[in-house]
Design a protein around this motif. Structure first.
Motif, PDB file in Angstrom:
ATOM      1  N   CYS A   1       0.841  -1.193   0.000  1.00 19.51           N
ATOM      2  CA  CYS A   1       0.000   0.000   0.000  1.00 19.51           C
ATOM      3  C   CYS A   1       0.886   1.257   0.000  1.00 19.51           C
ATOM      4  O   CYS A   1       1.929   1.298   0.653  1.00 19.51           O
ATOM      5  CB  CYS A   1      -0.881  -0.030   1.243  1.00 19.51           C
ATOM      6  SG  CYS A   1      -1.917   1.419   1.447  1.00 19.51           S
TER       7      CYS A   1
ATOM      8  N   HIS B   1       0.254   4.009   1.389  1.00 21.82           N
ATOM      9  CA  HIS B   1       0.155   4.763   2.635  1.00 21.82           C
ATOM     10  C   HIS B   1       1.337   4.451   3.542  1.00 21.82           C
ATOM     11  O   HIS B   1       2.308   5.205   3.592  1.00 21.82           O
ATOM     12  CB  HIS B   1      -1.195   4.469   3.321  1.00 21.82           C
ATOM     13  CG  HIS B   1      -1.374   5.161   4.634  1.00 21.82           C
ATOM     14  ND1 HIS B   1      -2.004   4.563   5.691  1.00 21.82           N
ATOM     15  CD2 HIS B   1      -1.004   6.390   5.046  1.00 21.82           C
ATOM     16  CE1 HIS B   1      -2.009   5.410   6.714  1.00 21.82           C
ATOM     17  NE2 HIS B   1      -1.423   6.523   6.339  1.00 21.82           N
ATOM     18  N   ARG B   2       1.292   3.305   4.220  1.00 20.51           N
ATOM     19  CA  ARG B   2       2.435   2.945   5.055  1.00 20.51           C
ATOM     20  C   ARG B   2       2.863   1.516   4.802  1.00 20.51           C
ATOM     21  O   ARG B   2       3.348   0.830   5.685  1.00 20.51           O
ATOM     22  CB  ARG B   2       2.126   3.233   6.536  1.00 20.51           C
ATOM     23  CG  ARG B   2       2.404   4.725   6.866  1.00 20.51           C
ATOM     24  CD  ARG B   2       1.868   5.184   8.206  1.00 20.51           C
ATOM     25  NE  ARG B   2       2.080   4.248   9.286  1.00 20.51           N
ATOM     26  CZ  ARG B   2       1.236   4.081  10.316  1.00 20.51           C
ATOM     27  NH1 ARG B   2       0.124   4.799  10.386  1.00 20.51           N
ATOM     28  NH2 ARG B   2       1.500   3.217  11.250  1.00 20.51           N
ATOM     29  N   ARG B   3       2.659   1.079   3.540  1.00 18.38           N
ATOM     30  CA  ARG B   3       3.309  -0.135   3.026  1.00 18.38           C
ATOM     31  C   ARG B   3       2.721  -1.447   3.534  1.00 18.38           C
ATOM     32  O   ARG B   3       3.404  -2.482   3.478  1.00 18.38           O
ATOM     33  CB  ARG B   3       4.816  -0.102   3.311  1.00 18.38           C
ATOM     34  CG  ARG B   3       5.523   1.184   2.895  1.00 18.38           C
ATOM     35  CD  ARG B   3       5.670   1.328   1.413  1.00 18.38           C
ATOM     36  NE  ARG B   3       6.510   0.287   0.835  1.00 18.38           N
ATOM     37  CZ  ARG B   3       6.438  -0.098  -0.437  1.00 18.38           C
ATOM     38  NH1 ARG B   3       5.539   0.438  -1.243  1.00 18.38           N
ATOM     39  NH2 ARG B   3       7.236  -1.027  -0.901  1.00 18.38           N
ATOM     40  N   ALA B   4       1.497  -1.452   4.013  1.00 18.52           N
ATOM     41  CA  ALA B   4       0.902  -2.720   4.430  1.00 18.52           C
ATOM     42  C   ALA B   4       0.741  -3.639   3.214  1.00 18.52           C
ATOM     43  O   ALA B   4       0.799  -3.193   2.060  1.00 18.52           O
ATOM     44  CB  ALA B   4      -0.452  -2.476   5.093  1.00 18.52           C
TER      45      ALA B   4
ATOM     46  N   CYS C   1      -6.985  -1.735   1.325  1.00 16.10           N
ATOM     47  CA  CYS C   1      -5.937  -2.091   2.268  1.00 16.10           C
ATOM     48  C   CYS C   1      -6.572  -2.385   3.630  1.00 16.10           C
ATOM     49  O   CYS C   1      -7.466  -1.660   4.078  1.00 16.10           O
ATOM     50  CB  CYS C   1      -4.942  -0.938   2.374  1.00 16.10           C
ATOM     51  SG  CYS C   1      -3.608  -1.251   3.553  1.00 16.10           S
TER      52      CYS C   1
ATOM     53  N   TYR D   1      -5.247  -2.098   6.496  1.00 18.39           N
ATOM     54  CA  TYR D   1      -4.648  -1.364   7.622  1.00 18.39           C
ATOM     55  C   TYR D   1      -5.452  -0.100   7.945  1.00 18.39           C
ATOM     56  O   TYR D   1      -5.954   0.058   9.054  1.00 18.39           O
ATOM     57  CB  TYR D   1      -3.186  -1.051   7.290  1.00 18.39           C
ATOM     58  CG  TYR D   1      -2.271  -0.841   8.479  1.00 18.39           C
ATOM     59  CD1 TYR D   1      -2.701  -1.036   9.782  1.00 18.39           C
ATOM     60  CD2 TYR D   1      -0.946  -0.454   8.280  1.00 18.39           C
ATOM     61  CE1 TYR D   1      -1.849  -0.834  10.854  1.00 18.39           C
ATOM     62  CE2 TYR D   1      -0.084  -0.261   9.350  1.00 18.39           C
ATOM     63  CZ  TYR D   1      -0.538  -0.446  10.640  1.00 18.39           C
ATOM     64  OH  TYR D   1       0.312  -0.254  11.694  1.00 18.39           O
ATOM     65  N   HIS D   2      -5.620   0.793   6.953  1.00 18.09           N
ATOM     66  CA  HIS D   2      -6.400   2.021   7.202  1.00 18.09           C
ATOM     67  C   HIS D   2      -7.450   2.260   6.132  1.00 18.09           C
ATOM     68  O   HIS D   2      -8.009   3.340   6.035  1.00 18.09           O
ATOM     69  CB  HIS D   2      -5.482   3.240   7.302  1.00 18.09           C
ATOM     70  CG  HIS D   2      -4.293   3.009   8.177  1.00 18.09           C
ATOM     71  ND1 HIS D   2      -3.069   2.604   7.677  1.00 18.09           N
ATOM     72  CD2 HIS D   2      -4.151   3.056   9.528  1.00 18.09           C
ATOM     73  CE1 HIS D   2      -2.214   2.435   8.674  1.00 18.09           C
ATOM     74  NE2 HIS D   2      -2.841   2.692   9.803  1.00 18.09           N
ATOM     75  N   GLY D   3      -7.645   1.232   5.278  1.00 14.67           N
ATOM     76  CA  GLY D   3      -8.793   1.281   4.378  1.00 14.67           C
ATOM     77  C   GLY D   3      -8.622   2.031   3.071  1.00 14.67           C
ATOM     78  O   GLY D   3      -9.604   2.227   2.351  1.00 14.67           O
ATOM     79  N   TRP D   4      -7.421   2.427   2.742  1.00 12.75           N
ATOM     80  CA  TRP D   4      -7.262   3.049   1.422  1.00 12.75           C
ATOM     81  C   TRP D   4      -7.661   2.026   0.364  1.00 12.75           C
ATOM     82  O   TRP D   4      -7.387   0.828   0.496  1.00 12.75           O
ATOM     83  CB  TRP D   4      -5.804   3.492   1.194  1.00 12.75           C
ATOM     84  CG  TRP D   4      -5.401   4.696   2.005  1.00 12.75           C
ATOM     85  CD1 TRP D   4      -5.987   5.150   3.156  1.00 12.75           C
ATOM     86  CD2 TRP D   4      -4.319   5.584   1.715  1.00 12.75           C
ATOM     87  NE1 TRP D   4      -5.339   6.263   3.614  1.00 12.75           N
ATOM     88  CE2 TRP D   4      -4.307   6.565   2.750  1.00 12.75           C
ATOM     89  CE3 TRP D   4      -3.358   5.667   0.717  1.00 12.75           C
ATOM     90  CZ2 TRP D   4      -3.362   7.598   2.781  1.00 12.75           C
ATOM     91  CZ3 TRP D   4      -2.417   6.684   0.759  1.00 12.75           C
ATOM     92  CH2 TRP D   4      -2.423   7.645   1.777  1.00 12.75           C
TER      93      TRP D   4
HETATM   94  S1  FES Z   1      -1.016   1.130   5.061  1.00 12.81           S
HETATM   95 FE1  FES Z   1      -2.606   0.849   3.680  1.00 12.81          FE
HETATM   96  S2  FES Z   1      -4.153   2.172   4.348  1.00 12.81           S
HETATM   97 FE2  FES Z   1      -2.553   2.493   5.734  1.00 12.81          FE
END
Ligand code: FES
Ligand SMILES: [Fe+2]
Length: 411
Positions: A71, A73-76, A90, A92-95
């Motif tokens: 992802c 955002h922060r690579r999940a 994603c 992790y935070h839903g992006w």
């Molecule tokens: S790491 Fe994917 S939404 Fe935050």
């Protein structure tokens, strides 16, 4: 014999990452990476292809996507994400991303600042995916993409197909060299199997003559063995080293899909005609399974044909050191194959297409291949008396066996 390979050429032939010569050449072709039925069962699959880590998905709207594994955002890990009506979210935070890699939702950002245009600046890499023959094919190369080949067997009716994956820990190129190597069949499969059974012999008929002919979609190899002659279909028609990365034997394909420099995904597609009295037969779902390469004790499995091949390839090393080889007359197909790839590196450097890229939809209506015994696939078979064990790979699951028996009317 000619065509000694120096260390630099060996590196050139075997690297698959973007920016390497062969990595760029391979990116001109489509690769099978999953089964259609697999994504119907579990809609997201991690995929490693040509050194890239990706997430393959089918969203609830039925669209396929192949995007970066991580992802923005922060690579999940997006292979752990979940699908929505449109796109992959994603966990992790839903992006959320669509199949073109655009970020189309950032739940908290969109809430905290309803006018936010932040997501418009976010894009992850995304590649093309297309279904064909029960497989999902990926294309990582430049546009315009060529067509996913519609090989003749994909159009055959009244058959039972199955797809088998195996992960083999070696470079794809040595695996594909095996597709232009008729003599190994006598030793690695016939005679080694005799010895694995604990017998001393008799050994199988020897290869007396072999021949290789390049054609539009690959290299045909032909053989005459003891007791055979020039009327044998394995001489008049032969078998196919299919470009760029498969073996085609009539009843099955074996693709050697480069995951990275030291790992190959073997993808088998096997076709069996149903007996005439079972026609018309329409297969609603092509089953898939994964064949293990080692037994529970960690030893290589050697009981089945393709498992034996895997053992040969990995035995050559993670990446075979071709500077140490001593080639002979049996290796003319291997030499041909190397030379074609090396010539195609020059061809793509000057803007051309490499060998066997298909762009004409008319041609792709059905791409005929040399098939020894074509009638047995197109004309149907007589009733099968009893089932035989699936000889190609170890570990066929019971549900696939049952589906096969049912299609064939066995038992
Ligand atoms: S790491 Fe994917 S939404 Fe935050
Ligand atoms: Fe083999």
């Amino acid at each position: 014999m000619p065509a000694m390979i120096d260390a630099a050429t060996n590196v050139t032939l075997t690297q698959v990452d973007a920016g390497t010569p062969m990595g760029e050449l391979l990116r001109r072709y489509w690769f099978p990476v999953a089964a259609v039925a697999e994504l119907d069962d579990r809609p997201v699959k991690p995929v490693r292809l040509l050194g890239e880590d990706l997430a393959l998905y089918k969203d609830l709207g039925g669209n396929y996507g192949l995007v970066d594994r991580h992802c923005a955002h922060r690579r999940a890990d997006l292979a752990l994400g979940f699908v929505e009506e449109c796109g992959l979210r994603c966990n992790y935070h839903g992006w959320r991303y669509d199949h073109t890699g655009r970020c189309i939702e950032q739940p908290y950002e969109d809430t905290a600042d309803p006018g936010s245009r932040y997501k418009e600046r976010i894009r992850i890499k995304a590649y093309k995916v297309e279904p064909r023959a029960g497989l999902l094919w990926a294309y990582l190369g430049p546009e315009p993409a060529p067509l996913v080949p519609n090989w003749e067997p994909f159009t055959w009716k009244n058959g039972f197909a199955q797809i088998v994956f195996s992960e083999v820990p070696c470079n794809w190129f040595q695996a594909q060299e095996n597709s232009a190597d008729p003599v190994h069949f006598e030793w690695m499969h016939d005679n080694w199997s005799v010895r694995l059974r604990g017998e001393k012999g008799p050994y199988a008929p020897r290869h007396l003559r072999i021949e290789f002919e390049e054609f539009e979609h690959g290299i045909v190899y032909k053989r005459i063995r003891e007791g055979g002659d020039e009327t044998n279909p394995l001489w008049t028609i032969g078998r196919v080293c299919l470009w760029p990365n498969a073996l085609f034997t009539g009843n099955h394909f074996e693709w050697r899909v480069p995951m990275d420099d030291a790992t190959t995904l073997s993808v088998g597609w096997f076709f069996a005609s149903v007996p005439k009295d079972r026609e018309p037969y329409v297969q609603r779902r092509i089953p898939y399974w994964t064949a293990p390469v080692r037994d529970p004790e960690g030893r290589w499995i050697t009981s089945h044909v393709m498992n034996q091949d895997f053992v040969a390839w990995t035995g050559q090393g993670a990446v075979a050191d071709r500077t140490q080889e001593h080639l002979g007359r049996s290796d003319r197909g291997v030499i041909m194959m190397r030379q074609r790839f090396l010539a195609d590196l020059k061809r793509i450097a000057s803007g051309g297409d490499p060998k066997a890229v298909i762009r004409d939809p008319k041609v792709n209506g059905c791409v005929a291949l040399p098939v020894a015994g074509r009638e047995t696939f197109t004309e149907g078979l007589m009733r099968i008396a009893a089932r035989r064990e699936f000889a190609w790979l170890a570990g066929q699951p019971e549900h696939v066996r049952r589906a096969f028996d049912e299609a064939m009317g066995i038992g």
